[in-house]
Motif scaffolding. Sequence first.
Motif, short mmCIF file in Angstrom:
data_model
loop_
_atom_site.label_atom_id
_atom_site.label_comp_id
_atom_site.label_asym_id
_atom_site.label_seq_id
_atom_site.Cartn_x
_atom_site.Cartn_y
_atom_site.Cartn_z
N ILE A 1 0.81 -1.21 0.00
CA ILE A 1 0.00 0.00 0.00
C ILE A 1 0.85 1.27 0.00
CG2 ILE A 1 -1.84 -1.22 1.23
CD1 ILE A 1 -1.15 0.57 3.69
N GLY A 2 2.18 1.11 0.01
CA GLY A 2 3.05 2.27 0.00
C GLY A 2 3.46 2.68 1.41
N GLU A 3 4.09 3.85 1.49
CA GLU A 3 4.67 4.31 2.75
C GLU A 3 3.62 4.82 3.72
OE1 GLU A 3 8.27 7.28 4.29
OE2 GLU A 3 7.75 7.16 2.17
N CYS A 4 3.78 4.46 4.97
CA CYS A 4 2.94 4.99 6.05
C CYS A 4 3.75 6.05 6.78
CB CYS A 4 2.52 3.88 7.01
SG CYS A 4 1.57 4.47 8.42
N TRP A 5 3.44 7.32 6.54
CA TRP A 5 4.22 8.41 7.12
C TRP A 5 4.21 8.36 8.64
CZ3 TRP A 5 7.40 12.00 5.03
CH2 TRP A 5 7.45 12.03 3.63
N PHE A 6 5.41 8.45 9.23
CA PHE A 6 5.64 8.42 10.67
C PHE A 6 5.43 7.03 11.27
CE2 PHE A 6 3.91 12.88 10.09
CZ PHE A 6 5.15 13.47 10.01
N GLY A 7 5.07 6.04 10.45
CA GLY A 7 4.95 4.67 10.93
C GLY A 7 3.54 4.32 11.42
N GLU A 8 3.28 3.03 11.48
CA GLU A 8 1.95 2.56 11.87
C GLU A 8 1.63 2.87 13.32
OE1 GLU A 8 0.99 -1.40 10.79
OE2 GLU A 8 1.64 -1.18 8.71
N ASP A 9 2.64 2.82 14.18
CA ASP A 9 2.40 3.10 15.60
C ASP A 9 1.88 4.52 15.79
OD1 ASP A 9 2.74 2.46 18.54
OD2 ASP A 9 4.04 4.20 18.37
N THR A 10 2.48 5.48 15.07
CA THR A 10 2.02 6.87 15.18
C THR A 10 0.61 7.00 14.66
OG1 THR A 10 4.26 7.77 15.04
CG2 THR A 10 2.45 9.25 14.44
N ALA A 11 0.31 6.36 13.52
CA ALA A 11 -1.04 6.43 12.96
C ALA A 11 -2.07 5.90 13.95
CB ALA A 11 -1.11 5.65 11.65
N GLU A 12 -1.75 4.80 14.61
CA GLU A 12 -2.69 4.23 15.58
C GLU A 12 -2.84 5.14 16.79
OE1 GLU A 12 -1.05 0.38 16.31
OE2 GLU A 12 -1.64 -0.40 14.34
N ARG A 13 -1.74 5.75 17.24
CA ARG A 13 -1.82 6.71 18.36
C ARG A 13 -2.71 7.90 18.00
NH1 ARG A 13 2.29 7.07 22.49
NH2 ARG A 13 3.73 5.31 22.45
N VAL A 14 -2.51 8.42 16.79
CA VAL A 14 -3.30 9.57 16.36
C VAL A 14 -4.78 9.19 16.26
CG1 VAL A 14 -3.72 11.19 14.47
CG2 VAL A 14 -1.37 10.68 15.19
N ALA A 15 -5.06 8.03 15.69
CA ALA A 15 -6.45 7.60 15.56
C ALA A 15 -7.12 7.46 16.93
CB ALA A 15 -6.51 6.28 14.80
N ASP A 16 -6.43 6.83 17.87
CA ASP A 16 -6.99 6.68 19.22
C ASP A 16 -7.22 8.05 19.87
OD1 ASP A 16 -6.94 3.92 19.04
OD2 ASP A 16 -5.02 3.71 20.08
N PHE A 17 -6.28 8.96 19.67
CA PHE A 17 -6.37 10.31 20.23
C PHE A 17 -7.58 11.04 19.65
CE2 PHE A 17 -5.03 14.85 19.69
CZ PHE A 17 -4.95 15.19 21.03
N VAL A 18 -7.76 10.97 18.34
CA VAL A 18 -8.89 11.65 17.69
C VAL A 18 -10.21 11.08 18.19
CG1 VAL A 18 -10.07 11.96 15.48
CG2 VAL A 18 -7.60 12.32 15.63
N ALA A 19 -10.32 9.76 18.23
CA ALA A 19 -11.58 9.14 18.63
C ALA A 19 -11.97 9.48 20.07
CB ALA A 19 -11.48 7.62 18.47
N ALA A 20 -10.97 9.83 20.90
CA ALA A 20 -11.23 10.12 22.31
C ALA A 20 -11.45 11.61 22.59
CB ALA A 20 -10.08 9.60 23.17
N LEU A 21 -11.34 12.46 21.58
CA LEU A 21 -11.54 13.89 21.80
C LEU A 21 -12.97 14.18 22.28
CD1 LEU A 21 -9.68 15.37 18.69
CD2 LEU A 21 -9.05 15.74 21.09
N PRO A 22 -13.14 15.12 23.19
CA PRO A 22 -14.48 15.44 23.69
C PRO A 22 -15.43 15.85 22.57
CG PRO A 22 -12.80 16.47 25.06
CD PRO A 22 -12.09 15.92 23.86
N GLY A 23 -16.63 15.29 22.60
CA GLY A 23 -17.65 15.66 21.64
C GLY A 23 -17.64 14.87 20.35
N ILE A 24 -16.67 13.97 20.18
CA ILE A 24 -16.60 13.20 18.94
C ILE A 24 -17.59 12.06 18.99
CG2 ILE A 24 -15.13 11.76 17.48
CD1 ILE A 24 -14.53 14.78 17.45
N SER A 25 -18.42 11.97 17.95
CA SER A 25 -19.40 10.91 17.82
C SER A 25 -18.94 9.94 16.73
CB SER A 25 -20.77 11.48 17.45
OG SER A 25 -21.65 10.47 17.02
N ILE A 26 -18.93 8.67 17.03
CA ILE A 26 -18.48 7.68 16.06
C ILE A 26 -19.32 7.74 14.80
CG2 ILE A 26 -18.43 5.19 15.61
CD1 ILE A 26 -17.37 4.77 18.37
N ASP A 27 -20.63 7.94 14.94
CA ASP A 27 -21.53 7.89 13.80
C ASP A 27 -21.80 9.25 13.16
OD1 ASP A 27 -21.97 5.09 13.98
OD2 ASP A 27 -23.39 5.43 15.62
#
Length: 237
Positions: free
Chosen positions: A45-71
């Motif tokens: 799939i090509g290069e993952c900028w900053f690595g997969e660990d960073t992407a997963e950290r960012v995703a978890d961080f975004v999903a946990a922000l106050p007011g964020i609705s999954i749907d």
Amino acid sequence: MEKCNHQISEEESSFQPSKLGTREHWDEAYERELANFEQSGGGDIGECWFGEDTAERVADFVAALPGISIDDSPLLEVGTGNGHLLLCLAELGLRRLTGSDYSPSAVELARRVAEARGVSADVVSWVTDDVLDSSLPPHSFQVIVDKGTFDAVSLSDDRLSACSRYAASVARLLQQRPDAYLVITSCNWTQEELLDKFAVAGLVFHSAVCYPTFTFGGHSGSKVVTVALTSSQFVKR
């Protein structure tokens, strides 16, 4: 929320224009990655900028922000590349996702990667769009994420103008609500420098990812910074 101590960065004046700041470079890069994806049968799939660990950290961080609705929280990634970060967010259940990139080959690669991973167009959509001259409707997104795009913008020939245009553009695209966020990940800028860059657009610190730190020359920091910014008009003083 507490600010984190982040990476040691060069002064802005030391940044020199680079091919990484040109559209030609990214068009060629994603044409090559799209060809590799096809030749590998979808395995590369090509290069993952900053690595997969960073992407997963960012995703978890975004999903946990106050007011964020999954749907029901529309989210835009600018400079989506192969779309890997959005697929991480989709795995967490977020559904109103949009990936934009000014390279048509990047958008096509991201679309094909999503299809290969079984992520439907109902969950994530893809659009060719330049964040510096965006045609997307204003105030359309509760969250805008950037993983390396502002870094590339800051390496363009006219970086001072481009950085200002970028800040104004993302501020225009964000919804006008207290729980709307720009989440930006950088390896070129410190947290303090990013706050300074986006203050002109009325965006201020909300929270940050705390990465593992290292010490060099008597200074401590991390290689990557991820910070969430929100509109200053909703921040209590």
